[in-house]
Design an enzyme around this catalytic site. Structure first.
Site, mmCIF file in Angstrom:
data_model
loop_
_atom_site.group_PDB
_atom_site.id
_atom_site.type_symbol
_atom_site.label_atom_id
_atom_site.label_comp_id
_atom_site.label_asym_id
_atom_site.label_seq_id
_atom_site.Cartn_x
_atom_site.Cartn_y
_atom_site.Cartn_z
ATOM 1 N N ALA A 1 59.235 19.681 -11.155
ATOM 2 C CA ALA A 1 58.353 20.172 -10.059
ATOM 3 C C ALA A 1 57.824 21.743 -10.775
ATOM 4 O O ALA A 1 58.825 22.324 -11.410
ATOM 5 C CB ALA A 1 58.996 20.470 -8.687
ATOM 6 N N LEU B 1 0.900 -1.045 0.097
ATOM 7 C CA LEU B 1 -0.055 0.011 0.083
ATOM 8 C C LEU B 1 0.960 1.261 0.117
ATOM 9 O O LEU B 1 1.666 1.549 1.032
ATOM 10 C CB LEU B 1 -0.783 0.052 1.132
ATOM 11 C CG LEU B 1 -1.721 -1.170 1.539
ATOM 12 C CD1 LEU B 1 -2.809 -1.061 2.804
ATOM 13 C CD2 LEU B 1 -2.683 -1.679 0.341
ATOM 14 N N ARG C 1 35.544 10.588 -5.832
ATOM 15 C CA ARG C 1 34.032 11.000 -6.425
ATOM 16 C C ARG C 1 33.673 9.750 -7.456
ATOM 17 O O ARG C 1 34.590 8.559 -7.587
ATOM 18 C CB ARG C 1 34.212 12.120 -7.264
ATOM 19 C CG ARG C 1 34.285 13.290 -6.159
ATOM 20 C CD ARG C 1 34.334 14.582 -6.942
ATOM 21 N NE ARG C 1 33.540 15.010 -8.012
ATOM 22 C CZ ARG C 1 33.735 15.837 -8.890
ATOM 23 N NH1 ARG C 1 34.862 16.450 -8.643
ATOM 24 N NH2 ARG C 1 32.861 16.207 -9.640
ATOM 25 N N LYS D 1 38.398 11.513 -9.298
ATOM 26 C CA LYS D 1 37.196 11.384 -9.957
ATOM 27 C C LYS D 1 37.378 10.605 -11.245
ATOM 28 O O LYS D 1 37.934 11.156 -12.064
ATOM 29 C CB LYS D 1 36.482 12.905 -10.169
ATOM 30 C CG LYS D 1 34.621 12.887 -10.706
ATOM 31 C CD LYS D 1 34.841 12.600 -12.208
ATOM 32 C CE LYS D 1 35.237 14.123 -12.766
ATOM 33 N NZ LYS D 1 35.096 14.046 -14.074
ATOM 34 N N GLY E 1 -9.218 5.185 1.929
ATOM 35 C CA GLY E 1 -8.583 4.567 3.143
ATOM 36 C C GLY E 1 -7.902 3.354 2.560
ATOM 37 O O GLY E 1 -7.853 3.036 1.317
ATOM 38 N N HIS F 1 49.260 13.489 -1.009
ATOM 39 C CA HIS F 1 48.419 14.785 -0.555
ATOM 40 C C HIS F 1 48.349 15.901 -1.509
ATOM 41 O O HIS F 1 48.907 16.051 -2.718
ATOM 42 C CB HIS F 1 49.452 15.332 0.719
ATOM 43 C CG HIS F 1 50.889 15.074 0.231
ATOM 44 N ND1 HIS F 1 51.553 14.418 1.190
ATOM 45 C CD2 HIS F 1 51.900 15.364 -0.511
ATOM 46 C CE1 HIS F 1 52.841 14.092 0.873
ATOM 47 N NE2 HIS F 1 52.983 14.870 -0.223
#
Length: 429
Positions: free
Chosen positions: A396, A8, A308, A325, A81, A336
């Site tokens: 770098a 229901l 993600r 992601k 009902g 890091h």
């Protein structure tokens, strides 16, 4: 004995105070109607759901996940009902299990126990800590005498704490015989399914009360009850996985989605959130990390990492403040402060701090492919689409916008400039 199941789910659900239908409200990232349908189809292949309010929206979600569900529509104007919901229902089997769509915590084993009783009419009841507005159940000599809706109960009946859980098992022929006899002669002018007990009693049918757990059979009517139910479900989910060997540190602080899967020896630290159809295999998820619809195998993630959707990690270390992601990483270290999106990174590669895959050009996404044994220095930007061959060193501070061949050193920095004694000229007179 085969069973047809009727759920229901036609009510307006006004107390939930949401534009989303009540039965589509989510517990542990799955709508409550889907929770109950999963249990229903485990018991029968003849499952029907009665809808009305926002029928098309609810029907779409149901059929997406359970395409064999029979959808019925209740005429709330003429047949309001719970008994009105059964108009037009034609069970295929010898008996019918009637469930509520806002009762997602019910366990399959409890329904099996209810079905294990051979009485022509079985009624699930519970001892309520606070009966509130539940229908009261009057029991005499182990048989249900009647159910009184709270709106129609007198003072003495309101003192009863045995309450109707709203779950019935009834012989199909008995249901067909009694349903047309139900009237709407009550305060709400509705057709109550509970009246079937009174009608069955008039025909000397034995009505068996089957006591169930109040928390498990709770109905959800508002956002507060929704939060209580989700907390209850979270405890059950984590208890199950701990019994399978998963270690949870401070489990009350973690969130595990209903479809998450753990395999082998896994460890989950505090404040972790794992969502969707994520699969964690022999891995450690450290504090305050979030994982969405991803696969993590023989890896450690976190603390404070974010995977993600559509990430696949194998034999990989993802450290703090690393976001991935749609990334496939195989035997990679990203310790890091990096963003790795729409990329494939192969074994032996080290990703330096501050590395970014620049995957979006403002119109569409592009892919970064990094080969084996690549050393990526800190503060590197990869301008996708770009491919880095095996055994490359990226200095770098480089911005990489071209493909880099195997074994090369790539450096891309602006020229240096140093002005001698500038500090003294600026700050000292």
């Amino acid at each position: 004995m085969k069973t047809s199941i009727l759920i229901l789910a036609a009510g307006l659900g006004t107390r939930i105070k949401s534009q989303k239908p009540k039965v589509l409200q989510e517990l542990c990232q799955k709508s409550m109607i889907l929770h109950i349908l999963k249990k229903a189809f485990a018991l029968s292949d003849d499952v029907s759901v009665v809808l009305s309010h926002q029928k098309e929206r609810v029907e779409k979600e149901i059929l997406e996940y359970f395409p064999k569900t029979q959808i019925l529509e209740q005429d709330l104007q003429n047949y309001p009902g719970t008994a009105g919901a059964l108009s037009g229902f034609e069970p295929k089997n010898e008996r019918v299990l009637i469930l509520c769509g806002d009762m997602p915590l019910v366990e399959q084993t409890s329904l099996e126990a209810l079905l294990g009783n051979n009485a022509k009419l079985n009624l699930a009841v519970f001892k309520a800590r606070d009966p509130k507005s539940y229908g009261r159940v009057v029991i005499k000599n182990d048989s249900v005498e009647k159910i009184v809706e709270f709106k129609d109960a007198n003072t003495q009946e309101k003192e009863i704490n045995t309450c109707n859980a709203g779950v019935y098992v009834i012989d199909s022929r008995l249901l067909k015989e009694l349903l047309p006899l139900i009237d709407n002669n009550n305060a709400a002018k509705e057709y109550y399914l509970t009246d079937i007990v009174k009608l069955a009693k008039e025909k000397d049918v034995m009505i068996k009360a089957v006591f169930v757990d109040e928390d498990e059979f709770m109905g959800i009517n508002d956002k507060f009850e929704l939060s209580i139910a989700e907390n209850f479900m979270q405890k059950k989910i984590k208890k199950y996985w701990m019994q399978q060997g998963v270690i949870f540190h401070l489990p009350q602080s973690t969130f595990i989605g209903a479809d998450v899967e753990f395999v082998g020896e896994c460890e989950v630290y505090e404040n972790v959130r794992i969502e969707g159809k994520s699969k964690i295999i022999n891995s450690i998820i450290k504090s305050s990390s979030v994982i969405e619809n991803s696969i993590v195998e023989n890896s450690d993630v976190g603390p404070l990492a974010h995977l993600r959707p559509n990430c696949e990690l194998k034999n990989t270390h993802i450290g703090n403040f690393v976001e991935c992601k749609n990334a496939k990483l195989n035997t990679v270290k990203a310790g890091h402060l990096s963003y790795l999106g729409d990329c494939e990174i192969d074994s032996g590669t080290n990703i330096g701090c501050g590395t970014i895959t620049c995957n979006y050009d403002g119109v569409k996404k592009h892919k970064t492919i990094i080969g084996k044994n690549v050393f990526v220095g800190s503060d590197t930007q990869f301008i996708a689409p770009v491919k880095i061959e095996d055994e490359v060193i990226i200095a770098a501070g480089s911005t990489v916008s071209i493909n880099v061949e195997k074994g090369a050193l790539f450096i891309n920095r602006a020229g240096h400039k140093m002005i001698k004694d500038y500090y003294y000229k600026k700050f000292q007179k």
